[in-house]
Design an enzyme around this catalytic site. Structure first.
Site, short mmCIF file in Angstrom:
data_model
loop_
_atom_site.label_atom_id
_atom_site.label_comp_id
_atom_site.label_asym_id
_atom_site.label_seq_id
_atom_site.Cartn_x
_atom_site.Cartn_y
_atom_site.Cartn_z
N HIS A 114 0.81 -1.21 0.00
CA HIS A 114 0.00 0.00 0.00
C HIS A 114 0.85 1.27 0.00
O HIS A 114 0.34 2.36 -0.25
CB HIS A 114 -1.00 0.00 1.17
N ASP A 144 0.05 -7.59 1.35
CA ASP A 144 0.56 -6.22 1.50
C ASP A 144 2.08 -6.17 1.58
O ASP A 144 2.65 -5.39 2.33
CB ASP A 144 -0.06 -5.54 2.72
N ASN A 217 4.99 4.91 9.23
CA ASN A 217 5.76 3.77 9.70
C ASN A 217 5.57 2.55 8.79
O ASN A 217 6.31 1.57 8.91
CB ASN A 217 5.37 3.37 11.12
N SER A 218 4.56 2.58 7.94
CA SER A 218 4.27 1.44 7.08
C SER A 218 5.50 1.04 6.28
O SER A 218 6.14 1.87 5.63
CB SER A 218 3.13 1.76 6.12
N THR A 234 2.91 -2.58 9.37
CA THR A 234 1.95 -2.41 8.28
C THR A 234 0.71 -1.62 8.62
O THR A 234 0.11 -1.01 7.76
CB THR A 234 1.53 -3.78 7.72
N ILE A 236 -2.03 0.30 11.94
CA ILE A 236 -2.34 0.65 13.32
C ILE A 236 -3.84 0.58 13.52
O ILE A 236 -4.62 0.66 12.58
CB ILE A 236 -1.85 2.07 13.68
N ALA A 238 -6.40 2.81 15.22
CA ALA A 238 -6.40 4.18 15.75
C ALA A 238 -7.66 4.54 16.50
O ALA A 238 -7.71 5.58 17.14
CB ALA A 238 -6.18 5.17 14.61
#
Length: 465
Positions: A114, A144, A217-218, A234, A236, A238
């Site tokens: 992504h 992913d 961070n991904s 990959t 979170i 939230a």
């Protein structure tokens, strides 16, 4: 007195003892527990990724609004702010993410699909501020995972841990590029392993961690205290706050590595199937099937013309192992099969009527298969049954069975998921061909009842206590 969270418990204990000793007022700098040496070693392996691509968006047009909005109601409601007609227009968005160098010699990096999907240009920035254009080797949207390559020397790569040995409570460090701020390090523990059902990807086996992971961070690294890569950050959770709340997810490196190997070898991911529809083995199903196993994948249906049918797998079999590894449940088996290619050999450990056997087959070509989950209903109250007639959608395929003609709303059967149109083909492992068969079986049966039900292209077992 409160001390900050330190990750190395033995070192922390020694430090606390040192603080308590009257003769030692201060600790030397090199005696203070710190992750700095670890971060200094692994930091150069984590890179920033910037992506530029094309995305179609709607822009206002100069034409008059649709005549529909000429109605007095809409004029009164919108006033002078009438909606504008819009037309497609291309824009060039940019996105930030992270990546991990996994092969220093050849310049290979792992990141998330992504992060780079729809990218026309991918730029990688190293910690020493060198910038390189990256080539997309391949990507797998279903897990992913994406593999990039840069032409650079003097790179530092991370070695792989065995993520299958990761345990809840293990300390981990997350490194990435949150919000485009630059490399950032957070620390925490493994909160859970084998997380699935999040509907983030098609194949899910996530590591959950409370190490802070935020946007950007991904694709970054999740490492253990040995400096080994255990996962690719990959996602979170939230909630409503839109940021990190201590629930982050990473793709296990064992899964990412297998995807990477396929991309390097074949340039693509070619998944197959074995031809079974499965659901989790619950304690109730285990008791009804007469097995002592508490974990496994229960076969609800064997699809015709598939490797599973040819190998002799039957509905009601419980798959407890594959290629020497235990099968925990339906998702676990699906992940294991999903990482194989068409033609790969599969050795299944199966429990049938209390006996364990081994069945060997090869992965077949993939088809459109809907995974059905089982449901439990307490009784048949409010359920009307009837014969399977030629005008029934499943008649040509089944020829025989008992149709659920109706289910009263808010009855236990309805709330449990039984629906009009379901076709019952087995009761307590006994085949039922028509209404007379099912009445005879039900009359001589005592709870619990185990039904094998067909619905559309899927199948399921339903247990009635």
């Amino acid at each position: 007195m409160r001390f900050p969270l330190l990750l190395l418990a033995p070192v922390l204990l020694a430090a606390l003892v040192g603080f308590a000793a009257p003769a030692q007022a201060h600790l030397a700098a090199d005696e203070v527990p710190s992750l700095a040496p670890l971060v200094k070693e692994i930091g150069p392996s984590v890179v920033n990724i910037q992506v530029k691509g094309r995305l179609e968006q709607l822009q206002p047009e100069s034409q008059e609004p649709h005549p529909f909005f000429d109605h007095p109601f809409f004029k009164e409601f919108f006033g002078e702010r009438m909606p504008e007609r819009r037309r497609p227009q291309l824009r060039r968005p940019s996105a930030l993410g992270s990546g991990v160098i996994v092969d220093a010699e050849n310049g290979y990096l792992l990141t998330n699909n992504h992060v780079i999907e729809m990218a026309e240009e991918i730029t990688v920035t190293l910690t020493d501020r060198r910038v390189f254009e990256a080539e997309l080797v391949g990507a797998d949207p279903e897990t992913d995972v994406a593999l990039l390559k840069i032409d650079a020397d003097s790179l530092t790569a991370l070695s792989f841990a065995d993520s299958g040995e990761l345990q809840v409570g293990d300390y981990v460090v997350a490194i990435g590029n949150p919000f485009g701020l630059g490399q950032t390090v957070t620390a925490g523990i493994v909160s859970a392993v084998g997380r699935s059902g999040l509907r983030l990807e098609s194949y899910e086996d996530f590591i959950q961690t409370d190490a802070a992971i935020n946007v950007g961070n991904s694709g970054g690294a999740l490492v253990n205290l040995k400096g080994e890569l255990v996962g690719i950050n990959t996602a979170i959770y939230a909630g409503r706050v839109g940021g990190n709340i201590g629930i982050g997810f990473a793709i296990p490196i064992n899964m990412a590595q297998r995807i990477m190997d396929q991309l390097l070898t074949h340039g693509e991911i070619q998944r197959g199937r074995i031809g079974v529809q499965i659901q989790d083995l619950t304690p109730e199903f285990a008791e009804a099937l007469g097995t002592t196993h508490q974990r496994g994948a229960l076969v609800a249906q064997v699809l015709p013309g598939t490797p599973a049918e040819e190998a002799g797998i039957l509905a009601g079999d419980v798959i407890v192992g594959m290629n020497g590894e235990s099968v925990i449940g339906a998702t676990d088996l699906r992940n294991k099969v999903g990482l194989l290619r068409v033609g790969d050999a599969v050795r299944l450990s199966i429990v049938r009527d209390g006996e364990t056997m081994t069945i060997e087959l090869a992965v077949g070509e993939r088809g459109e298969v809907t995974l059905s989950a089982g449901s439990q209903i307490p009784q048949l109250e409010g359920v009307a049954l009837g014969p399977l007639t030629p005008d029934s959608p499943l008649y040509d395929e089944l020829k025989e069975g008992v149709v659920v003609m109706s289910v009263e709303v808010d009855t236990p059967a309805w709330n449990a998921g039984l629906r009009e149109g379901d076709v019952i083909v087995e009761v307590n492992r006994q085949e039922v061909k028509d209404s007379d068969d099912i009445l005879a079986v039900l009359e001589g049966s005592t709870p619990p009842l185990l039904l094998n039900v067909r619905r559309g292209e899927g199948a399921r077992f339903i247990l009635i206590p």
